[in-house]
Design an enzyme around this catalytic site. Structure first.
Site, PDB file in Angstrom:
ATOM      1  CE  LYS A 106      76.947  56.324  16.231  1.00 53.12           C
ATOM      2  NZ  LYS A 106      75.538  56.597  16.567  1.00 53.12           N
ATOM      3  N   GLY A 218      70.201  69.161   7.541  1.00 52.64           N
ATOM      4  CA  GLY A 218      70.497  67.763   7.209  1.00 52.64           C
ATOM      5  C   GLY A 218      69.236  67.134   6.648  1.00 52.64           C
ATOM      6  N   GLY A 220      68.906  63.897   5.395  1.00 54.83           N
ATOM      7  CA  GLY A 220      69.158  62.470   5.203  1.00 54.83           C
ATOM      8  C   GLY A 220      68.029  61.691   5.843  1.00 54.83           C
ATOM      9  CG  ASN A 221      66.903  57.519   8.167  1.00 51.96           C
ATOM     10  OD1 ASN A 221      65.755  57.480   7.731  1.00 51.96           O
ATOM     11  ND2 ASN A 221      67.274  56.826   9.220  1.00 51.96           N
ATOM     12  N   GLY A 223      66.608  63.779   8.972  1.00 49.69           N
ATOM     13  CA  GLY A 223      66.065  65.075   8.564  1.00 49.69           C
ATOM     14  C   GLY A 223      64.844  64.956   7.677  1.00 49.69           C
ATOM     15  CE1 TYR A 224      60.874  63.064   2.579  1.00 47.37           C
ATOM     16  CE2 TYR A 224      61.241  60.826   3.398  1.00 47.37           C
ATOM     17  CZ  TYR A 224      60.468  61.743   2.696  1.00 47.37           C
ATOM     18  OH  TYR A 224      59.278  61.356   2.139  1.00 47.37           O
TER      19      TYR A 224
END
Ligand code: NAD
Length: 417
Positions: A106, A218, A220-221, A223-224
């Site tokens: 990471k 959330g 974002g990528n 969550g949406y």
């Protein structure tokens, strides 16, 4: 909301638990506790006002016994070495759970992308890539997007890496735009994997996706797209949130309309068609069938776990639940699909992208979704069967698979010299 436990403490506690159940050799246990390599960098960036700002960044490479290191890059003001190390460790287990040939890594840069221009972010990304040049690469360590990084960030990494090597090397990074060798469906693959695993859990519980109520933290990528895919399968998205606030509507929110609103206003907050605004604390405790944390670590802790009403939790985020909260949720009978299984669709699709770049053979979207479905369903069944066999939780079963497969690889490789 914290149990005052850091993500790294959570990751190490989970490893200790798996080591105990697996009766792991102390040498291998000790090896797995530490990253193989940690690189920290100071990144000087020319800002738009002409000044130079220095940002702290790192890349942590945990274990590569099963293949090259693989893992996202996070840009966030709270990034620190402990968090990135925990995220790298979870990547190692995750790749093993879905049985793809990677180790875990990471990267992180401590910055606030919301206050930076595209030019500043490009300068930061290129300079950071330049500083990692000897440590990453298609056969060494392959980065991907994470919180507040996206396909554009990956395009800058690909270009910088390729310029230094002297030729185009799309396989040095995944999560790229499709036109640069990216994979059809990669952007939503993490969420697709989350929803596939939620659907498998629903099946085991005798429930259906149609009309199931879903709450997502959330937007974002991950969550949406989770909201969009679940809604397409007939679920009702009754609550979503982002770092600013949350919204609730028992009749169901339209994810595309909420996204449109967020693009204009910068937050889901203020969405006119929602019944009311709610805080992130209230959101997590909403009465619903499925809860998907898709933001950051340490969101479900001993202080709120008792109040969680969801029947299923699908961890889109990495490390959203602390070990103490895990115990409470298990006691309550909540079916929790752990991060290293639930959100493994992202790295699985990254693997398809890497293979596609190495072979120069482009996969179609139906091919990607079919392969993803096969791997996620098999991994879910592996974890579920182990959970039943060992009479344990889904989290522990997934850890046993992830840690166990890495330990076995290390035994076979042996220690040189
Ligand atoms: P993102 O940057 O696209 O979105 C993050 C979202 O979380 C944003 O909507 C932000 O407003 C919201 N958020 C931030 N802090 C919050 C808070 N305190 N409360 C509520 N919402 C908050 O990031 P992403 O790629 O969607 O990643 C989300 C999570 O999923 C992370 O834990 C990440 O590690 C994990 N994950 C991502 C991928 C991937 O492919 N992108 C793969 C596996 C796991």
């Amino acid at each position: 909301m914290s149990d005052e436990i850091t993500p790294l403490e959570v990751a190490l506690e989970q490893l200790d638990l798996a080591a105990e159940v697996l009766d792991l050799e102390s040498e291998i246990h000790a090896f797995l506790k530490e990253p193989k390599r940690t690189l920290t960098v100071s990144i000087p960036v020319k800002m738009d006002d002409g000044g130079i700002q220095v940002f702290w960044g790192c890349r942590v490479q945990h274990i590569d016994a099963r293949g090259p290191f693989k893992g996202g890059i996070r840009y966030h003001p709270c990034v620190d070495l402990g968090e990135v190390t925990a995220l790298a460790m979870w990547m190692t287990w995750k790749c093993a759970v879905v049985d793809i040939p990677y180790g875990g890594a990471k990267g992180g840069v401590c910055c606030n992308p919301k206050t930076m221009s595209q030019t500043e972010l490009e300068h930061l990304t290129r300079r950071y890539t330049n500083m990692l040049l000897d440590f990453i690469g298609p056969k060494r360590d392959v980065p991907a997007p994470d919180v507040y990084t996206d396909s554009q960030t990956m395009a800058w990494i690909m270009d910088t890496y390729s310029r230094f090597k002297g030729y185009s090397i799309p396989e040095c990074v995944t999560g790229k735009p499709v036109i640069l060798g990216g994979l059809e469906g990669r952007t939503e693959a993490t969420s697709r994997g989350v929803i596939i695993s939620v659907r498998e859990a629903l099946k085991r519980l005798g429930m259906k996706m149609k009309n199931a109520t879903v709450v997502i933290q959330g937007f974002g990528n991950v969550g949406y797209h989770a909201a969009k895919i679940a809604a397409e399968m007939g679920a009702k998205i009754i609550g979503v949130s982002d770092s600013k606030s949350g919204i609730f509507d028992p009749t169901g929110l339209n994810p595309q309309q909420v996204l449109q609103h967020k693009k204009v206003e910068g937050s889901v907050s203020g969405f006119k068609r929602a019944k009311r605004e709610i805080t992130n604390t209230e959101l997590l405790e909403l009465d619903c069938d499925i809860l998907i944390p898709a933001a950051l670590e340490n969101q479900i802790t001993q202080s709120n776990a008792e109040n969680i009403k969801a029947k299923i939790i699908g961890e889109g985020a990495n490390g959203p639940t602390t070990p103490k909260a895990d115990e409470i949720l298990t006691e309550k009978g909540v079916f929790l699909i752990p991060d290293i299984l639930a959100n493994a669709g992202g790295v699985t699709a990254s693997y398809f992208e890497w293979m596609q770049n190495l072979t120069r053979e482009q996969l179609t979207l139906p091919e990607v979704n079919q392969k993803l479905q096969r791997i996620m369903t098999r991994a879910f069944a592996d974890v579920y069967n182990l959970m039943t066999e060992k009479e344990t939780s889904m989290r522990t079963a997934a850890l046993l698979l992830g840690v166990g497969r890495n330990a076995e690889a290390m035994r076979l490789l042996g220690l040189w010299p």
